[in-house]
Design a protein around this motif. Sequence first.
Motif, PDB file in Angstrom:
ATOM      1  N   ALA A 112       0.732  -1.079  -0.030  1.00  0.00           N
ATOM      2  CA  ALA A 112      -0.110  -0.082   0.063  1.00  0.00           C
ATOM      3  C   ALA A 112       0.804   1.181  -0.107  1.00  0.00           C
ATOM      4  N   LEU A 113       1.902   1.357   0.616  1.00  0.00           N
ATOM      5  CA  LEU A 113       3.016   2.313   0.729  1.00  0.00           C
ATOM      6  C   LEU A 113       3.361   2.645  -0.590  1.00  0.00           C
ATOM      7  N   ALA A 114       3.767   1.538  -1.228  1.00  0.00           N
ATOM      8  CA  ALA A 114       4.264   1.749  -2.474  1.00  0.00           C
ATOM      9  C   ALA A 114       3.562   2.470  -3.583  1.00  0.00           C
ATOM     10  N   ILE A 115       1.918   2.039  -3.345  1.00  0.00           N
ATOM     11  CA  ILE A 115       1.094   2.493  -4.078  1.00  0.00           C
ATOM     12  C   ILE A 115       0.803   4.098  -4.059  1.00  0.00           C
ATOM     13  N   VAL A 116       0.703   4.433  -2.870  1.00  0.00           N
ATOM     14  CA  VAL A 116       0.555   5.807  -2.751  1.00  0.00           C
ATOM     15  C   VAL A 116       1.707   6.606  -2.743  1.00  0.00           C
ATOM     16  N   MET A 117       2.955   6.231  -2.607  1.00  0.00           N
ATOM     17  CA  MET A 117       4.206   6.831  -3.066  1.00  0.00           C
ATOM     18  C   MET A 117       4.348   7.067  -4.485  1.00  0.00           C
ATOM     19  N   THR A 118       3.977   6.029  -5.348  1.00  0.00           N
ATOM     20  CA  THR A 118       4.014   6.204  -6.700  1.00  0.00           C
ATOM     21  C   THR A 118       3.211   7.221  -7.056  1.00  0.00           C
ATOM     22  N   ALA A 119       1.990   7.228  -6.505  1.00  0.00           N
ATOM     23  CA  ALA A 119       0.928   8.403  -7.135  1.00  0.00           C
ATOM     24  C   ALA A 119       1.468   9.936  -6.633  1.00  0.00           C
ATOM     25  N   ALA A 120       2.028   9.877  -5.394  1.00  0.00           N
ATOM     26  CA  ALA A 120       2.753  10.980  -5.012  1.00  0.00           C
ATOM     27  C   ALA A 120       3.800  11.625  -6.195  1.00  0.00           C
ATOM     28  N   PHE A 121       4.612  10.532  -6.352  1.00  0.00           N
ATOM     29  CA  PHE A 121       5.544  10.867  -7.474  1.00  0.00           C
ATOM     30  C   PHE A 121       5.253  11.403  -8.723  1.00  0.00           C
ATOM     31  N   MET A 122       4.265  10.511  -8.980  1.00  0.00           N
ATOM     32  CA  MET A 122       3.248  11.029 -10.239  1.00  0.00           C
ATOM     33  C   MET A 122       2.982  12.486 -10.402  1.00  0.00           C
ATOM     34  N   ASP A 123       2.449  12.814  -9.166  1.00  0.00           N
ATOM     35  CA  ASP A 123       1.738  14.283  -8.854  1.00  0.00           C
ATOM     36  C   ASP A 123       2.955  15.415  -8.945  1.00  0.00           C
ATOM     37  N   LEU A 124       4.368  14.793  -8.406  1.00  0.00           N
ATOM     38  CA  LEU A 124       5.239  15.759  -8.096  1.00  0.00           C
ATOM     39  C   LEU A 124       5.989  16.079  -9.527  1.00  0.00           C
ATOM     40  N   VAL A 125       6.106  14.748 -10.218  1.00  0.00           N
ATOM     41  CA  VAL A 125       6.565  15.144 -11.788  1.00  0.00           C
ATOM     42  C   VAL A 125       5.820  15.651 -12.638  1.00  0.00           C
ATOM     43  N   ASP A 126       4.444  15.716 -12.651  1.00  0.00           N
ATOM     44  CA  ASP A 126       3.302  16.285 -13.418  1.00  0.00           C
ATOM     45  C   ASP A 126       3.497  18.072 -13.115  1.00  0.00           C
ATOM     46  N   VAL A 127       3.969  18.374 -12.132  1.00  0.00           N
ATOM     47  CA  VAL A 127       4.071  19.460 -11.781  1.00  0.00           C
ATOM     48  C   VAL A 127       4.962  20.309 -12.535  1.00  0.00           C
ATOM     49  N   THR A 128       6.055  19.551 -12.699  1.00  0.00           N
ATOM     50  CA  THR A 128       7.340  20.102 -13.257  1.00  0.00           C
ATOM     51  C   THR A 128       7.393  19.834 -14.766  1.00  0.00           C
ATOM     52  N   ILE A 129       7.025  18.779 -15.443  1.00  0.00           N
ATOM     53  CA  ILE A 129       7.239  18.102 -16.619  1.00  0.00           C
ATOM     54  C   ILE A 129       6.798  19.018 -17.613  1.00  0.00           C
ATOM     55  N   VAL A 130       5.681  19.806 -17.393  1.00  0.00           N
ATOM     56  CA  VAL A 130       5.002  20.479 -18.485  1.00  0.00           C
ATOM     57  C   VAL A 130       6.178  21.755 -18.804  1.00  0.00           C
ATOM     58  N   ASN A 131       6.760  22.142 -17.873  1.00  0.00           N
ATOM     59  CA  ASN A 131       7.641  23.542 -18.208  1.00  0.00           C
ATOM     60  C   ASN A 131       8.608  23.367 -19.401  1.00  0.00           C
ATOM     61  N   ILE A 132       9.229  22.111 -19.388  1.00  0.00           N
ATOM     62  CA  ILE A 132      10.222  21.704 -20.366  1.00  0.00           C
ATOM     63  C   ILE A 132       9.521  21.782 -21.953  1.00  0.00           C
ATOM     64  N   ALA A 133       8.092  21.302 -22.006  1.00  0.00           N
ATOM     65  CA  ALA A 133       7.617  21.030 -23.046  1.00  0.00           C
ATOM     66  C   ALA A 133       6.716  22.246 -23.441  1.00  0.00           C
ATOM     67  N   ILE A 134       6.897  23.125 -22.703  1.00  0.00           N
ATOM     68  CA  ILE A 134       6.168  24.520 -23.155  1.00  0.00           C
ATOM     69  C   ILE A 134       6.396  25.016 -24.815  1.00  0.00           C
ATOM     70  N   PRO A 135       7.509  25.468 -25.151  1.00  0.00           N
ATOM     71  CA  PRO A 135       7.872  25.492 -26.366  1.00  0.00           C
ATOM     72  C   PRO A 135       7.407  24.913 -27.298  1.00  0.00           C
ATOM     73  N   SER A 136       7.382  23.320 -27.255  1.00  0.00           N
ATOM     74  CA  SER A 136       6.862  22.409 -28.353  1.00  0.00           C
ATOM     75  C   SER A 136       5.410  22.431 -28.108  1.00  0.00           C
ATOM     76  N   ILE A 137       4.529  22.686 -27.040  1.00  0.00           N
ATOM     77  CA  ILE A 137       3.248  22.957 -27.173  1.00  0.00           C
ATOM     78  C   ILE A 137       2.762  24.292 -27.899  1.00  0.00           C
ATOM     79  N   GLN A 138       3.604  25.283 -27.507  1.00  0.00           N
ATOM     80  CA  GLN A 138       3.074  26.617 -28.382  1.00  0.00           C
ATOM     81  C   GLN A 138       3.304  26.411 -29.739  1.00  0.00           C
ATOM     82  N   ARG A 139       4.610  25.904 -30.260  1.00  0.00           N
ATOM     83  CA  ARG A 139       4.688  25.675 -31.639  1.00  0.00           C
ATOM     84  C   ARG A 139       3.571  24.790 -32.221  1.00  0.00           C
ATOM     85  N   ASP A 140       3.287  23.669 -31.543  1.00  0.00           N
ATOM     86  CA  ASP A 140       2.503  22.408 -32.306  1.00  0.00           C
ATOM     87  C   ASP A 140       0.937  22.986 -32.238  1.00  0.00           C
TER      88      ASP A 140
END
Length: 524
Positions: free
Chosen positions: A29-57
Motif C-alpha cells: 500500500a505504501l508503494a502504491i501511494v508513494m507512486t501516486a505522490a511521485f506522479m503528481d510531483l513529476v506532473d507539476v514540473t514536466i510541463v515547463n520543459i515542453a512549453i515551447p513544443s506545445i506553443q509551436r504545435d
Amino acid sequence: MTSTETTLSSPAEPPRGPAAVADRRRWFALAIVMTAAFMDLVDVTIVNIAIPSIQRDEGASFSQIQWITAGYALAFAAGLITGGRLGDIHGRKRLFLVGIGGFTIASALCGFAANPEMLVASRILQGGMAALMVPQVLSIVHATFPAHERGKVFGLFGAIVGLGAVSGPLLGALLTEWNLFGLEWRPIFLINLPVGIAALFLGRRFISESKAPKALKLDLVGVALVTLGLLMLLYPLTRGRELGWPLWGYASMGGALLVFAALVAYERRKAARDGSPLVELSLFKVKSFAAGIAVQTVFGVGLGIFFLVWTLYMQVGLGWRPLRAGLTGVPFSIAVSAAAGMSVQLLVPRFGRKVLQAGALIMAAGVLLYIWESERYGLSIAPWQMALPLVVMGAGMGFIVAPLTDAVLSEVPREHSGSASGLINTVQQMGNALGLGLVSVVFFGQIGDHLTRAQVGPAFVNGFQHALGWVVAVMVAIFLLMFALPKRPAQHVEGAEDTAVGEQESANPAAGAAVSGSEPALTG
C-alpha cells in the motif's frame, strides 16, 4: 496478550502467518501511494520543459501557455484542504482511488487535447483530481503505520520528493526530444495512463480504509471561504507579472486576508456548534504542527524561487538544450534522496531538531557556492562544475523535507490526519506561488526588457545570482523558525502513540497492522 500479538509488537522477531501477510500488504500500500505522490510531483514540473513544443504545435497564445501551468496550480492549491477533509469523512482509500482515477482520465484528456482551450480545461481538471489524491497519501501513511515506524516511512517519502523534483524536467526533456510516434509533447501526459491504471487496481486490493472515528459532515461554507481566499491570493501572484501587476491584484491579495479572517471566525463557531469544521483550528494549538506549517510555507517560497530561476538560467541564459539541463539536476536528486533516508533513520532519532537546522545551513552554503561558481565561470560554466553545489544543496534539502513532515504530523491526532495533510500541502503550494510571484521582482526585475542576443546571457547570469541571494536569506529565516519546533519528534521522546497502537493491537491485531479489509479503529 496472545502469541500473535506478541509477534506483532516485538521488534526482535519478524511477523509470521497472517501477521506477516498483513505486514507485506501495508508495504505494498505504501508503494502504491508513494507512486501516486511521485506522479503528481513529476506532473507539476514536466510541463515547463515542453512549453515551447506545445506553443509551436498548438499555436497557443502566451496567456493560454500561462494557464496550462497556472490552471493546474490554482485548482490543486484551492482543493487540497477540502480533499483532505473529504478523506476524513468518506474514507481515505475511497478518495485516493477517486482522485487517482480522475487524475488518469484528466491526463488522457491532456494528451489528446485537440486545441489549447481543451488542454487548459484538462489541466484544471487534473489539478482538481490531484487535490483529492495527494492529501490522502500522508493521511494513509499516518493512519496505517505506528509512530515508531513512521520515521522510516517519511524517509522514503522525502526520497520520493527529491526524486520527483528533478525527474519532471528530465523526463519531460527526454519525452519531448524523442518525439515518440510523432506525438511531440503529448507523451508527457500519456505516460500517466499505465501508472494510474496500475495504481488504481492495486490500490483497491492493498490499501486499507480509514476515516475519522466520529461522523463528520462537509463544511460547505468553509469550502467556499477557503477556495475564495486561496484564489484571491494565488491568482494575482500567478498572473501578476504577465498582467503588469495591476492595482486590482494587490486589492485581491489584501482582500484574501479578510476572507481568511472570516474563515477563522466561522470555523471557530462551526467547531463549537457541531464539531465538523473544514479546518481543524485546534491543530494550531499543537506547537509542532503550527511551527512546522510556518517552516513549510517559507521553505516553499525558497523552492518556488530557485527551481524556476534555475531552469531559466540554464535554458535561456546559458542556451542549453532541455536534455542537458535535465541531466544537470541528477546529482541534486540523488543527494536529496540519500540525505532524506539517512536523516530520519539515523540522525533525527539521535540529534532531533538540530538535523533540520543543519539542513537549512547546508542548503544555504550550497546556494552560496553556486553563486560563487556562477560568477567565476560565467557563461562558460559546465554541468560538472555545477555538481558540487547541487550535491551540497540536495543534501541540505534532504535533511529537511523528510523529518519536517514527520515533525509536523508527529503529535496530530489520527482523526484529523486528513485535515492536517491538506493544510501541509496547501501551505507548500501557497509558499511556492509566493516564490513564483517574487521571481518577477528578484529575477526579472534585475534583467530588464528589450535585451539584445548578446545581452541575454550576462543578464540572466546576473539575475540568477541575485535571486539566489534571496534563497540564502530564506534558508536563514527557516533556520531561525525551526527553533519553534520540538527538540525531538514526539515518538522519540514519549512513545505515547506507540502505547496507543499497542493497546489497539491488543484489541484487534489486524486493525493494529492497518491492513485488514475493514476500517481500522483510529486513536486520537
